[in-house]
Enzyme design. Sequence first.
Site, PDB file in Angstrom:
ATOM      1  N   GLU A 189       0.819   1.298 -80.077  1.00 11.82           N
ATOM      2  CA  GLU A 189       0.793   0.055 -81.332  1.00 11.82           C
ATOM      3  C   GLU A 189      -0.562  -0.481 -81.441  1.00 11.82           C
ATOM      4  O   GLU A 189      -1.359   0.111 -80.537  1.00 11.82           O
ATOM      5  CB  GLU A 189       1.877  -1.175 -81.242  1.00 11.82           C
ATOM      6  CG  GLU A 189       3.436  -0.881 -81.974  1.00 11.82           C
ATOM      7  CD  GLU A 189       3.950  -2.286 -81.038  1.00 11.82           C
ATOM      8  OE1 GLU A 189       3.773  -3.160 -81.005  1.00 11.82           O
ATOM      9  OE2 GLU A 189       5.471  -1.789 -81.470  1.00 11.82           O
ATOM     10  N   HIS A 231       4.535 -13.920 -89.956  1.00  8.15           N
ATOM     11  CA  HIS A 231       5.647 -12.637 -88.429  1.00  8.15           C
ATOM     12  C   HIS A 231       5.430 -13.227 -87.262  1.00  8.15           C
ATOM     13  O   HIS A 231       6.220 -13.856 -86.878  1.00  8.15           O
ATOM     14  CB  HIS A 231       5.063 -11.337 -89.041  1.00  8.15           C
ATOM     15  CG  HIS A 231       5.162 -10.754 -87.582  1.00  8.15           C
ATOM     16  ND1 HIS A 231       7.129 -10.384 -87.932  1.00  8.15           N
ATOM     17  CD2 HIS A 231       4.642  -9.699 -85.984  1.00  8.15           C
ATOM     18  CE1 HIS A 231       7.208  -9.369 -87.096  1.00  8.15           C
ATOM     19  NE2 HIS A 231       5.983  -9.521 -85.800  1.00  8.15           N
ATOM     20  N   ARG A 260      -4.088  -6.285 -86.989  1.00  5.84           N
ATOM     21  CA  ARG A 260      -2.927  -6.595 -88.018  1.00  5.84           C
ATOM     22  C   ARG A 260      -3.177  -7.201 -88.667  1.00  5.84           C
ATOM     23  O   ARG A 260      -2.701  -7.113 -90.267  1.00  5.84           O
ATOM     24  CB  ARG A 260      -1.413  -7.234 -87.427  1.00  5.84           C
ATOM     25  CG  ARG A 260      -0.573  -6.562 -86.935  1.00  5.84           C
ATOM     26  CD  ARG A 260       0.630  -7.297 -86.481  1.00  5.84           C
ATOM     27  NE  ARG A 260       0.877  -7.114 -85.774  1.00  5.84           N
ATOM     28  CZ  ARG A 260       2.376  -6.870 -84.925  1.00  5.84           C
ATOM     29  NH1 ARG A 260       2.668  -8.717 -85.033  1.00  5.84           N
ATOM     30  NH2 ARG A 260       3.272  -6.140 -84.305  1.00  5.84           N
ATOM     31  N   HIS A 274       2.394  -9.617 -91.133  1.00  2.00           N
ATOM     32  CA  HIS A 274       2.541  -8.080 -90.143  1.00  2.00           C
ATOM     33  C   HIS A 274       2.654  -6.658 -91.772  1.00  2.00           C
ATOM     34  O   HIS A 274       3.151  -7.746 -92.933  1.00  2.00           O
ATOM     35  CB  HIS A 274       4.232  -7.944 -89.707  1.00  2.00           C
ATOM     36  CG  HIS A 274       4.485  -6.894 -88.881  1.00  2.00           C
ATOM     37  ND1 HIS A 274       4.176  -5.724 -89.667  1.00  2.00           N
ATOM     38  CD2 HIS A 274       4.785  -6.308 -87.596  1.00  2.00           C
ATOM     39  CE1 HIS A 274       4.730  -5.400 -89.094  1.00  2.00           C
ATOM     40  NE2 HIS A 274       4.758  -5.085 -87.502  1.00  2.00           N
TER      41      HIS A 274
HETATM   42  P1  FAD Z   1      13.320 -17.065 -80.708  1.00  7.42           P
HETATM   43  O1  FAD Z   1      14.055 -15.428 -80.276  1.00  7.42           O
HETATM   44  O2  FAD Z   1      13.570 -17.158 -82.309  1.00  7.42           O
HETATM   45  O3  FAD Z   1      14.553 -17.994 -80.400  1.00  7.42           O
HETATM   46  C1  FAD Z   1      14.861 -19.059 -81.357  1.00  7.42           C
HETATM   47  C2  FAD Z   1      15.992 -19.495 -80.643  1.00  7.42           C
HETATM   48  O4  FAD Z   1      16.524 -21.089 -81.102  1.00  7.42           O
HETATM   49  C3  FAD Z   1      17.632 -19.510 -81.788  1.00  7.42           C
HETATM   50  O5  FAD Z   1      17.765 -19.050 -80.896  1.00  7.42           O
HETATM   51  C4  FAD Z   1      17.032 -20.006 -82.811  1.00  7.42           C
HETATM   52  O6  FAD Z   1      18.689 -20.748 -83.363  1.00  7.42           O
HETATM   53  C5  FAD Z   1      16.816 -21.964 -81.465  1.00  7.42           C
HETATM   54  N1  FAD Z   1      17.188 -22.834 -82.817  1.00  7.42           N
HETATM   55  C6  FAD Z   1      15.622 -22.836 -83.675  1.00  7.42           C
HETATM   56  N2  FAD Z   1      15.714 -24.213 -83.917  1.00  7.42           N
HETATM   57  C7  FAD Z   1      16.827 -24.780 -82.992  1.00  7.42           C
HETATM   58  C8  FAD Z   1      17.634 -26.202 -83.297  1.00  7.42           C
HETATM   59  N3  FAD Z   1      16.782 -27.142 -83.895  1.00  7.42           N
HETATM   60  N4  FAD Z   1      18.468 -26.581 -82.884  1.00  7.42           N
HETATM   61  C9  FAD Z   1      18.715 -25.545 -81.813  1.00  7.42           C
HETATM   62  N5  FAD Z   1      18.829 -24.142 -81.541  1.00  7.42           N
HETATM   63  C10 FAD Z   1      17.094 -24.090 -81.895  1.00  7.42           C
HETATM   64  N6  FAD Z   1       7.981  -9.693 -80.342  1.00  7.42           N
HETATM   65  C11 FAD Z   1       7.263  -8.440 -80.160  1.00  7.42           C
HETATM   66  O7  FAD Z   1       6.635  -8.700 -79.041  1.00  7.42           O
HETATM   67  N7  FAD Z   1       7.383  -6.817 -80.378  1.00  7.42           N
HETATM   68  C12 FAD Z   1       8.295  -6.923 -80.451  1.00  7.42           C
HETATM   69  O8  FAD Z   1       8.714  -5.803 -80.818  1.00  7.42           O
HETATM   70  C13 FAD Z   1       8.620  -7.501 -81.596  1.00  7.42           C
HETATM   71  N8  FAD Z   1       9.371  -7.801 -83.773  1.00  7.42           N
HETATM   72  C14 FAD Z   1       9.138  -8.523 -84.058  1.00  7.42           C
HETATM   73  C15 FAD Z   1      10.117  -8.319 -85.126  1.00  7.42           C
HETATM   74  C16 FAD Z   1      10.501  -9.192 -86.267  1.00  7.42           C
HETATM   75  C17 FAD Z   1      11.732  -8.939 -87.179  1.00  7.42           C
HETATM   76  C18 FAD Z   1      10.669 -10.888 -85.793  1.00  7.42           C
HETATM   77  C19 FAD Z   1      11.028 -11.399 -86.722  1.00  7.42           C
HETATM   78  C20 FAD Z   1       9.729 -10.728 -84.023  1.00  7.42           C
HETATM   79  C21 FAD Z   1       8.980 -10.108 -83.751  1.00  7.42           C
HETATM   80  N9  FAD Z   1       8.653 -10.088 -82.362  1.00  7.42           N
HETATM   81  C22 FAD Z   1       8.365  -9.587 -81.617  1.00  7.42           C
HETATM   82  C23 FAD Z   1       7.849 -11.412 -82.392  1.00  7.42           C
HETATM   83  C24 FAD Z   1       8.942 -11.948 -81.672  1.00  7.42           C
HETATM   84  O9  FAD Z   1      10.583 -11.138 -81.367  1.00  7.42           O
HETATM   85  C25 FAD Z   1       9.407 -13.512 -81.007  1.00  7.42           C
HETATM   86  O10 FAD Z   1       7.885 -14.404 -80.944  1.00  7.42           O
HETATM   87  C26 FAD Z   1       9.821 -13.801 -79.287  1.00  7.42           C
HETATM   88  O11 FAD Z   1      11.360 -12.877 -80.246  1.00  7.42           O
HETATM   89  C27 FAD Z   1      10.339 -14.902 -79.870  1.00  7.42           C
HETATM   90  O12 FAD Z   1      11.432 -15.877 -79.278  1.00  7.42           O
HETATM   91  P2  FAD Z   1      11.923 -17.216 -78.182  1.00  7.42           P
HETATM   92  O13 FAD Z   1      12.575 -17.680 -77.392  1.00  7.42           O
HETATM   93  O14 FAD Z   1      10.089 -17.824 -79.074  1.00  7.42           O
HETATM   94  O15 FAD Z   1      11.904 -17.581 -79.849  1.00  7.42           O
HETATM   95  C1  SIN Z   2       7.094  -4.375 -84.826  1.00 12.73           C
HETATM   96  O1  SIN Z   2       7.218  -3.868 -84.366  1.00 12.73           O
HETATM   97  O2  SIN Z   2       5.828  -4.014 -85.448  1.00 12.73           O
HETATM   98  C2  SIN Z   2       6.052  -5.858 -84.585  1.00 12.73           C
HETATM   99  C3  SIN Z   2       5.887  -6.214 -82.925  1.00 12.73           C
HETATM  100  C4  SIN Z   2       5.356  -7.520 -82.615  1.00 12.73           C
HETATM  101  O3  SIN Z   2       5.258  -8.339 -83.592  1.00 12.73           O
HETATM  102  O4  SIN Z   2       4.773  -7.287 -81.395  1.00 12.73           O
END
Ligand code: FAD
Ligand code: SIN
Length: 518
Positions: free
Chosen positions: A113, A335, A274, A228
């Site tokens: 990437e 993103h 990016r 993104h």
């Molecule tokens: P999240 O996975 O977003 O989880 C947050 C949780 O908190 C959810 O369960 C939600 O319901 C809950 N929540 C929120 N507010 C409240 C509330 N007030 N009360 C109770 N629950 C609540 N990163 C990579 O490293 N590789 C990738 O390939 C990649 N691809 C991505 C593709 C997309 C489409 C997106 C959107 C992001 C991507 N990212 C990627 C970024 C990465 O997915 C996120 O930064 C990461 O998953 C965040 O994890 P987290 O556990 O912090 O939050």
């Molecule tokens: C992607 O797959 O392009 C998202 C990866 C990331 O946000 O880290």
Amino acid sequence: MQDITTDFLVIGSGVAGLRAAIELASKGSVLVVTKDIPTESSTEYAQGGVAVALSDEDEVGIHFEDTIRAGDGLCREDAVRVLVEEGPDRIRELIEWGAEFDREGTKLAFTLEAAHSRRRVLHANGDSTGKELERALLSKVMSIAAISRLPFSIAADLIVEDNICAGAYILKNSKMCRVFAKATILATGGAGQAFSRTTNPAVATGDGMAIAYRAGAALEDMEFVQFHPTALYAPSAPQFLLTEAMRGEGAVLKNSSKEPFMSAYHEKAELAPRDIVSRAIISEMVRTKSNNVYLDLTHKESGFIKRRFPRIYSTCLRYDVDITRDMIPVSPAAHYIMGGVKTDLDGATNIKGLYAAGEVACTGVHGANRLASNSLLEGLVYGFRAGRAAASGTNGGTADTKNFRDNVLFEDAKDGATDIDELRSIIRRVMWDRVGIIRCGVSLSEAWDKLSEMKSLLGSTFMTRRGLELRNMLTVSLLITKAAGWRKGSIGGHYRSDFTDRGNEWKQRITLSKKDGL
Ligand code: FAD
Ligand code: SIN
């Protein structure tokens, strides 16, 4: 008001929350509260993969250097060291728990990437990496008796007195209840929904950041939002992400005249950082008076495309775009937010008993710009560390929550605004138009004025999910706008057309808390 008592409260069930819960479970009862179904999270939609220095051609030191370079001078080096050094163990452990990553023969398969100097991104089912992580972690969580789950329950505010956190107010079945806990971990993810164009799911409304801010926590680096470059841009289609891994596998960006343009902007062309790719796309869109550019993978063999990107292939097909034959209309979208609740390397915040991990937190690991695919790894590494620290009570907290029982917010509260959807839409448009990929003093002060017209919402209490989210989106939007206005320079994901250089004080981080006022 109903009261629930648990040893540890985890808010959020993405990668960070689930990993923290697993670590906490050996030391007591854990309640994982989540506002939708347990899988609904950014984690579930992550496509490209998880970066980790595990391939034969890679080294932890090279992953470290790539992360620091992407962070544009603002990464906290000790945080990056922890990420890259502990990452391999967290991935091996996940594989032991049943996570299945794609392989070439018997060896793990790694993709490339942007801004990675090695192929180091593990992926699962082609382009569904997050779904596989979420599945493996949830099934591990479900096998542990000490962990219970409370879906469709939204954290409204923290229970805090004298800078000690004793749990949270949770809206459940339209009723507010109090969950008391010795330690609370915020793992609520990001805030992409504050922008009208975003890759983030509906749950990403910045709740954890706003909740923590109201409770007196310090937030840092809020001006750094990552856009993104490639989200689907088609009539009536969702702003579906088209993973950077497509460019890693050879996809080319073309303008509306079907001409490739990225090599005119950066020597690494499609694989430039990016922020550079996103701004290049905006320039081309302006130059060619078009609303989108195209991502072209049609020169690749169709079997390979379907195998490597099955989810993208089938999703685009639903909107009449056959990615094996058609160029895909794309434009950038908000993103990821590099900033968040300021923590140390164990997820501890400045409030005793309150920890944060994952996208809601800011350890400084991403600096001004996150290296692609580092955030799933961050969720695993820092979710684990926050869980471990909270379990051992290193950040204080309270063994006895009895003293907090007089603390009652939300009694007889009703929603403070009737036009919630309209106000949400105004915030999202203002943020995209004025605080988006290219900012300037004028656009930021216009945004500040417009958002400030809604400030009365900050003092309102809400008893619905949409209402609570509205207030949080406004809080986070004001914080991003304020920090972006303060930083008079361009660095990483923060670009100002009126200050295109870094500025003399670029190393100074911007920390915001209640005392700065909104
Ligand atoms: P999240 O996975 O977003 O989880 C947050 C949780 O908190 C959810 O369960 C939600 O319901 C809950 N929540 C929120 N507010 C409240 C509330 N007030 N009360 C109770 N629950 C609540 N990163 C990579 O490293 N590789 C990738 O390939 C990649 N691809 C991505 C593709 C997309 C489409 C997106 C959107 C992001 C991507 N990212 C990627 C970024 C990465 O997915 C996120 O930064 C990461 O998953 C965040 O994890 P987290 O556990 O912090 O939050
Ligand atoms: C992607 O797959 O392009 C998202 C990866 C990331 O946000 O880290």
